[in-house]
Design a protein around this motif. Structure first.
Motif, PDB file in Angstrom:
ATOM      1  N   ALA A  86       0.806  -1.187  -0.118  1.00 16.78           N
ATOM      2  CA  ALA A  86      -0.033   0.050  -0.160  1.00 16.78           C
ATOM      3  C   ALA A  86       0.811   1.123  -0.010  1.00 16.78           C
ATOM      4  N   TRP A  87       1.758   1.230   0.755  1.00 17.91           N
ATOM      5  CA  TRP A  87       2.915   2.359   0.822  1.00 17.91           C
ATOM      6  C   TRP A  87       3.399   2.678  -0.677  1.00 17.91           C
ATOM      7  N   ASP A  88       4.083   1.537  -1.148  1.00 15.73           N
ATOM      8  CA  ASP A  88       4.799   1.393  -2.477  1.00 15.73           C
ATOM      9  C   ASP A  88       3.832   2.201  -3.507  1.00 15.73           C
ATOM     10  N   ASP A  89       2.338   1.742  -3.217  1.00 12.92           N
ATOM     11  CA  ASP A  89       1.507   2.114  -4.219  1.00 12.92           C
ATOM     12  C   ASP A  89       1.072   3.463  -4.305  1.00 12.92           C
ATOM     13  N   GLY A  90       1.451   3.914  -3.063  1.00 17.59           N
ATOM     14  CA  GLY A  90       0.811   5.609  -2.773  1.00 17.59           C
ATOM     15  C   GLY A  90      -0.840   5.400  -2.347  1.00 17.59           C
ATOM     16  N   ASP A  91      -1.053   4.337  -1.976  1.00 12.39           N
ATOM     17  CA  ASP A  91      -2.550   4.069  -1.720  1.00 12.39           C
ATOM     18  C   ASP A  91      -2.891   4.190  -0.230  1.00 12.39           C
ATOM     19  N   ALA A  92      -3.432   5.494  -0.036  1.00 10.32           N
ATOM     20  CA  ALA A  92      -3.896   5.931   1.551  1.00 10.32           C
ATOM     21  C   ALA A  92      -5.101   4.932   1.822  1.00 10.32           C
ATOM     22  N   ALA A 151      -6.015   1.792   1.058  1.00 14.38           N
ATOM     23  CA  ALA A 151      -5.429   0.364   1.175  1.00 14.38           C
ATOM     24  C   ALA A 151      -4.521   0.307   2.468  1.00 14.38           C
ATOM     25  N   TYR A 152      -3.836   1.620   2.594  1.00 15.81           N
ATOM     26  CA  TYR A 152      -2.936   1.808   3.830  1.00 15.81           C
ATOM     27  C   TYR A 152      -3.582   1.443   5.074  1.00 15.81           C
ATOM     28  N   GLY A 153      -4.562   2.650   5.090  1.00 16.86           N
ATOM     29  CA  GLY A 153      -5.552   2.800   6.238  1.00 16.86           C
ATOM     30  C   GLY A 153      -6.331   1.448   6.341  1.00 16.86           C
ATOM     31  N   ALA A 154      -6.675   0.799   5.464  1.00 16.79           N
ATOM     32  CA  ALA A 154      -7.341  -0.532   5.938  1.00 16.79           C
ATOM     33  C   ALA A 154      -6.729  -1.723   6.662  1.00 16.79           C
ATOM     34  N   GLN A 155      -5.441  -1.214   6.577  1.00 18.91           N
ATOM     35  CA  GLN A 155      -4.581  -2.271   7.583  1.00 18.91           C
ATOM     36  C   GLN A 155      -4.703  -2.096   8.914  1.00 18.91           C
ATOM     37  N   ARG A 182      -8.917   4.820  11.925  1.00 22.39           N
ATOM     38  CA  ARG A 182      -8.418   4.457  10.692  1.00 22.39           C
ATOM     39  C   ARG A 182      -8.596   5.689   9.855  1.00 22.39           C
ATOM     40  N   ALA A 183      -9.710   6.247  10.040  1.00 18.52           N
ATOM     41  CA  ALA A 183     -10.268   7.574   9.065  1.00 18.52           C
ATOM     42  C   ALA A 183      -9.167   8.489   8.917  1.00 18.52           C
ATOM     43  N   GLU A 184      -8.656   8.889  10.218  1.00 16.81           N
ATOM     44  CA  GLU A 184      -7.337   9.769  10.324  1.00 16.81           C
ATOM     45  C   GLU A 184      -6.197   9.429   9.727  1.00 16.81           C
ATOM     46  N   ILE A 185      -5.993   8.112  10.139  1.00 18.26           N
ATOM     47  CA  ILE A 185      -4.666   7.617   9.470  1.00 18.26           C
ATOM     48  C   ILE A 185      -4.657   7.888   8.004  1.00 18.26           C
ATOM     49  N   GLU A 186      -5.842   7.286   7.412  1.00 16.86           N
ATOM     50  CA  GLU A 186      -5.933   7.190   6.125  1.00 16.86           C
ATOM     51  C   GLU A 186      -6.033   8.702   5.554  1.00 16.86           C
ATOM     52  N   ARG A 187      -6.557   9.419   6.081  1.00 11.11           N
ATOM     53  CA  ARG A 187      -6.556  11.087   5.560  1.00 11.11           C
ATOM     54  C   ARG A 187      -4.992  11.550   5.562  1.00 11.11           C
ATOM     55  N   ASN A 188      -4.265  11.296   6.765  1.00  9.54           N
ATOM     56  CA  ASN A 188      -2.964  11.835   6.824  1.00  9.54           C
ATOM     57  C   ASN A 188      -2.153  11.471   5.822  1.00  9.54           C
ATOM     58  N   HIS A 189      -2.311   9.899   5.554  1.00  7.95           N
ATOM     59  CA  HIS A 189      -1.415   9.308   4.441  1.00  7.95           C
ATOM     60  C   HIS A 189      -1.735   9.702   2.948  1.00  7.95           C
ATOM     61  N   HIS A 190      -2.763  10.246   2.905  1.00  6.95           N
ATOM     62  CA  HIS A 190      -3.396  10.821   1.497  1.00  6.95           C
ATOM     63  C   HIS A 190      -2.209  11.872   1.397  1.00  6.95           C
ATOM     64  N   ASP A 191      -2.008  12.774   2.325  1.00  9.17           N
ATOM     65  CA  ASP A 191      -1.277  14.008   1.955  1.00  9.17           C
ATOM     66  C   ASP A 191       0.285  13.306   2.323  1.00  9.17           C
ATOM     67  N   VAL A 192       0.580  12.356   2.806  1.00  8.82           N
ATOM     68  CA  VAL A 192       2.097  11.775   2.987  1.00  8.82           C
ATOM     69  C   VAL A 192       2.215  11.314   1.390  1.00  8.82           C
TER      70      VAL A 192
END
Length: 131
Positions: A15-21, A23-27, A45-55
């Motif tokens: 998920a990280w390699d794909d830049g997929d927030a 899929a990353y958050g779903a873990q 999960r929602a905040e982790i996903e939202r933050n990783h979209h920006d990451v």
């Protein structure tokens, strides 16, 4: 068949390699905690996903992750504490520069999800050990 810790870590890395927030958050569990080495914390999960979209679209766009399992302590059939070493970067050689601790629990389908995550910068001594 039950999910393995290695399969969970591979999903996180992919998920990280794909830049997929998403899929990353779903873990992570719905109520997961996520603490980064800089000292910031996210909850849920929602905040982790939202933050990783920006990451993935700004600060770490195009990076890849390396992760190696160091230790698994199975608490019971549905929970485990996992320690890894890892790093992120671009190019062929990515340095291991962080320890990660995952508190995992199985979901209803038997897949591992992370309920708590802590990322800590490695000391120079540790970098020599786990390089």
């Amino acid at each position: 068949m039950s999910d393995t810790v290695e399969a969970f870590l591979d999903r996180v890395r992919q998920a990280w390699d794909d830049g997929d927030a998403h899929a990353y958050g779903a873990q992570f569990t719905e109520d997961a905690s996520y603490v980064i080495f800089l000292g910031d914390a996210m909850f849920g999960r929602a905040e982790i996903e939202r933050n990783h979209h920006d990451v993935f679209t700004k600060w770490q766009r195009g990076t890849r992750m390396v992760v190696t399992l160091v230790n698994v302590r199975q608490i019971d059939a549905d929970s485990a504490i996992v320690v890894t070493v890892g790093g992120i970067g671009k190019g062929d050689k990515i340095a291991y520069d962080k320890f990660q601790t995952y508190a995992l629990r199985r979901d209803g389908a038997g897949e591992w999800q992370c309920a708590a995550f802590q990322n800590t910068e490695m000391s120079e001594r540790a970098k020599k050990t786990y390089a």
